[in-house]
Enzyme design. Structure first.
Site, PDB file in Angstrom:
ATOM      1  N   THR A 150     -39.940 -27.193 -91.214  1.00 49.48           N
ATOM      2  CA  THR A 150     -39.790 -25.814 -91.694  1.00 49.48           C
ATOM      3  C   THR A 150     -38.296 -25.514 -91.817  1.00 49.48           C
ATOM      4  O   THR A 150     -37.697 -25.795 -92.842  1.00 49.48           O
ATOM      5  CB  THR A 150     -40.499 -24.813 -90.756  1.00 49.48           C
ATOM      6  N   LYS A 177     -41.457 -31.999 -85.270  1.00 47.34           N
ATOM      7  CA  LYS A 177     -40.678 -30.971 -85.944  1.00 47.34           C
ATOM      8  C   LYS A 177     -40.334 -29.865 -84.960  1.00 47.34           C
ATOM      9  O   LYS A 177     -41.070 -29.608 -84.000  1.00 47.34           O
ATOM     10  CB  LYS A 177     -41.403 -30.397 -87.158  1.00 47.34           C
ATOM     11  N   THR A 188     -41.426 -24.871 -78.616  1.00 42.36           N
ATOM     12  CA  THR A 188     -42.045 -24.597 -79.900  1.00 42.36           C
ATOM     13  C   THR A 188     -41.812 -25.748 -80.831  1.00 42.36           C
ATOM     14  O   THR A 188     -40.724 -25.945 -81.327  1.00 42.36           O
ATOM     15  CB  THR A 188     -41.458 -23.345 -80.532  1.00 42.36           C
ATOM     16  N   GLU A 267     -31.570 -24.070 -84.750  1.00 41.50           N
ATOM     17  CA  GLU A 267     -31.109 -23.286 -85.882  1.00 41.50           C
ATOM     18  C   GLU A 267     -29.696 -22.745 -85.666  1.00 41.50           C
ATOM     19  O   GLU A 267     -29.472 -21.839 -84.871  1.00 41.50           O
ATOM     20  CB  GLU A 267     -32.094 -22.138 -86.133  1.00 41.50           C
ATOM     21  N   ASN A 391     -33.139 -16.561 -89.250  1.00 42.85           N
ATOM     22  CA  ASN A 391     -34.311 -15.830 -88.772  1.00 42.85           C
ATOM     23  C   ASN A 391     -34.415 -14.415 -89.288  1.00 42.85           C
ATOM     24  O   ASN A 391     -35.492 -13.819 -89.252  1.00 42.85           O
ATOM     25  CB  ASN A 391     -34.328 -15.851 -87.242  1.00 42.85           C
ATOM     26  N   SER A 396     -38.743 -15.625 -96.471  1.00 41.10           N
ATOM     27  CA  SER A 396     -38.454 -15.811 -97.893  1.00 41.10           C
ATOM     28  C   SER A 396     -38.619 -17.255 -98.297  1.00 41.10           C
ATOM     29  O   SER A 396     -38.701 -18.129 -97.471  1.00 41.10           O
ATOM     30  CB  SER A 396     -37.033 -15.348 -98.196  1.00 41.10           C
TER      31      SER A 396
END
Length: 396
Positions: A150, A177, A188, A267, A391, A396
């Site tokens: 993702t 992932k 997660t 991230e 985030n 989108s």
């Protein structure tokens, strides 16, 4: 005795396993967004799932199978978590898997797994149409690992061959992932592990739980626990080889590598940090304090700025609720001691040394509680501007 060797092909490295990634049009530019894993004989299966109370529909579907059960197929989609989608979310899975079995009757008790946006129904028509592209005997680990991504910046995959003392051998491999919503309550992420080891069914869950303690359950990017966290272990036993000690070692090494890859991919993260808490009164307290450090937003932002703000470290330990005393506490950035047993060692020279350590890509922060003998290492990363950007615009 046993030997461990890294090998290629990840999740399809073990004998009898196949995988691929295809496009259903869920991602832009025809990128792969549907992955599958197939075994040519039924597998024993065990899983660990999220501790989030709102478990996603794929997890609930898995739990609807009468246990124990065997499977030979896992279907994974990205871009949509199929979480908080009610009865319709489960019906969508059933319809997709029924169509899959019409195309491939040799598929037995298929499992589905999902990752992506929460609270949106699966685009089942697109997924069903894409099932025509599945060729069960493809071996394309890279495409499969790309399909499940993702916000990941890179794919995560690894495999080992394990040579036992009697010259027999087995293989174990995985794809994984994860980059955001990572918290040590089963971090997660999605992780799919395959092996041809002849592991007894009764060993699978305990070994999976044991290996997770110091790997996926010891990392944190942002302190959020997702609805979809899954570690799935599939074993077809085709090698007929097994050694419990060797399997646990290989499994732990595999999961440790992939867990740290998630942190490296966190991230917007730029640092991989080990938080070692030692000298705690109990293992439970060592774990609690180490995980508090790996989750603290104030600590993470200081690390992003390469600021050796040891006060935030001390404050987080004190707030964790463990038994601690400022007169026994010691704090180190790498080998640089900045605080020890009530005394501050943070002159200009030590501050510069500590700041230099924080500029590295990876390092360790050690906190000696000084009240016992128990220790634990949790892993985390820094948190910066890119995390907000990703985030704030995730849907989108």
């Amino acid at each position: 005795m046993f030997s461990l060797f890294p090998i290629d092909n990840g999740v399809c490295a073990a004998e009898g396993f196949f995988c691929d990634g295809i496009s259903a049009g869920l991602k832009q530019d025809s990128m792969p967004d549907i992955a599958f894993i197939y075994s040519d004989i039924p597998c024993e299966v065990e899983a660990l799932f999220t501790q989030n109370k709102f478990q996603a529909a794929p997890i609930l579907h898995y739990k609807n199978y009468n246990t124990p059960f065997k499977t030979n197929f896992v279907l994974i989609n990205s871009k949509n978590a199929n979480a908080l989608t009610g009865i319709q979310g489960l019906k969508n899975i059933e319809e997709i898997l029924q169509e899959l079995q019409k195309l491939h009757p040799q598929i037995h008790n298929p499992i589905m797994s999902s990752t992506g946006v929460i609270g949106v129904q699966l685009p089942k028509e697109k997924i069903i149409q894409s099932l025509q592209k599945i060729h069960l005997h493809h071996k394309n680990n890279k495409q499969a690992s790309l399909a499940i991504m993702t916000t990941d910046k890179f794919n995560k995959t690894l495999a080992f061959e394990v040579l036992l003392k009697d010259k027999s051998h087995f293989r174990i491999g995985a794809i994984c992932k994860g980059a955001g919503m990572i918290n040590p309550s089963l971090a997660t992420m999605l992780c799919f592990i395959t092996t041809d080891a002849a592991i007894p069914k009764e060993d699978m869950k305990p070994l999976l739980e044991e290996a997770s303690k110091t790997t996926f359950n010891a990392i944190s990017v942002d302190g959020d626990t997702s609805t979809n966290d899954t570690i799935l272990l599939l074993s077809n036993g085709k090698s007929k080889a097994y050694n419990k000690e060797a399997f646990l070692f290989a499994l732990t090494q595999l999961m440790q590598h992939l867990a740290l890859e998630i942190l490296r991919d966190g991230e917007g993260s730029t640092k991989l940090v080990a938080f070692e808490v030692k000298g705690a009164k109990s293992k439970k307290e060592a774990i609690k304090a180490a995980k508090a450090l790996s989750q603290s937003l104030l600590v993470k932002t200081a690390l992003f700025g390469c600021d050796p703000n040891w006060g935030r470290i001390a404050s987080t330990i004190g707030a964790s609720g463990i038994e601690c005393d400022p007169n026994t506490l010691e704090i180190y950035f790498g080998e640089v001691c900045v605080y020890a047993k009530g005394q501050i060692f943070f002159d200009d020279d030590n501050e510069k040394k500590a700041a230099k350590i924080l500029q590295q890509d990876s390092y360790k922060i050690t906190c000696n509680i000084g009240l016992g003998k128990e220790s634990f290492i949790a892993y985390g990363c820094d948190l910066g501007y890119e995390y907000i950007k990703i985030n704030a615009d995730y849907r989108s």
